[in-house]
Scaffold this active site. Sequence first.
Site, PDB file in Angstrom:
ATOM      1  N   TYR A 154      -2.366  -1.171  10.152  1.00 48.41           N
ATOM      2  CA  TYR A 154      -2.337  -1.299   8.693  1.00 48.41           C
ATOM      3  C   TYR A 154      -0.985  -0.857   8.152  1.00 48.41           C
ATOM      4  O   TYR A 154      -0.404  -1.520   7.275  1.00 48.41           O
ATOM      5  CB  TYR A 154      -3.461  -0.459   8.097  1.00 48.41           C
ATOM      6  CG  TYR A 154      -3.668  -0.640   6.616  1.00 48.41           C
ATOM      7  CD1 TYR A 154      -4.183  -1.824   6.108  1.00 48.41           C
ATOM      8  CD2 TYR A 154      -3.353   0.382   5.719  1.00 48.41           C
ATOM      9  CE1 TYR A 154      -4.384  -1.989   4.738  1.00 48.41           C
ATOM     10  CE2 TYR A 154      -3.555   0.228   4.355  1.00 48.41           C
ATOM     11  CZ  TYR A 154      -4.067  -0.959   3.870  1.00 48.41           C
ATOM     12  OH  TYR A 154      -4.263  -1.120   2.517  1.00 48.41           O
ATOM     13  N   SER A 210       0.851  -1.188   0.000  1.00 50.51           N
ATOM     14  CA  SER A 210       0.000   0.000   0.000  1.00 50.51           C
ATOM     15  C   SER A 210       0.886   1.238   0.000  1.00 50.51           C
ATOM     16  O   SER A 210       2.062   1.171   0.378  1.00 50.51           O
ATOM     17  CB  SER A 210      -0.885   0.004   1.262  1.00 50.51           C
ATOM     18  OG  SER A 210      -1.536   1.248   1.437  1.00 50.51           O
TER      19      SER A 210
END
Length: 283
Positions: A165, A152
């Site tokens: 995350y 990401s």
Amino acid sequence: MTGLFGRQQRTRFPSGQVAAVTGAASGIGRAIALRLAASGVALTLADTDGPGLNAVAAEIRSAGGKVEHRTVDVRRAAEVNAWADESVASFGTVTMVWNVAGIINAGSVVDSTVEDLALLMDVDFWGVVHVTKAFLPHLIGAGGGHVVNVSSAFGLISAPGYSGYNAAKAAVRGWSDALRQEMHSTGTGVAVTAVYPGGIRTPIMRNATSAAGPDDARRRREFFDRHVARTDPDRAADTIIRAVAARRSRVLVGPDAYVADALARLTATGYEHLIRKPPRPRW
């Protein structure tokens, strides 16, 4: 192939390719599966969303593609290993692994529980490890192949409220980079691509949870939809597949991913001043 696939951009791969794709029921995983099928790649698909997975497989079959699918929780190594064994038994080999499955749990470090963080790591990092480890011997045995791991933009920089995350996606980045070097130095012929998407219009934020409760999750989702999710999953899939076909080691997806990469390269941790709130006075 014609029909549904005829409208999609095609990138050609060598004949005889078999791809394992996780997170294939929706979002980027679904878009990648459809495009690979359009390129003549046989597919073995996995997701926890059984109905969504059935729908994608039916769409591929209706257009003449070769596909098998299985409901798999990537947190469970035994389930992943069974899927890998079943896939190789059906197709004879697997030459590409696409680790797309992922979840988001938001919340501050103070609010987040250890269980929240463990779930994120189990899906977003250990899921990548389980799938790669299950299929990698088959890629090496076939004389080469490709592992594609979706990290990401938050694997390049960090943001408050997404510590778990951030950690999971940074772990995917580091693990992928080490795996790439090992595969190259040992002459396996296996390429490794790390993918860094920015805000993509997929269900991941609609399904996200928050340690601060459902109202916080809703506010984050609305902010993401309005201000962050700029890239369509089909366009993201096209970008990723072109990079993989070119055997690139990394690919940035979306303008915000390029911004995150530039901030990390040029400012180290200096970008934190752009998002940091002034400290509260102690009096």
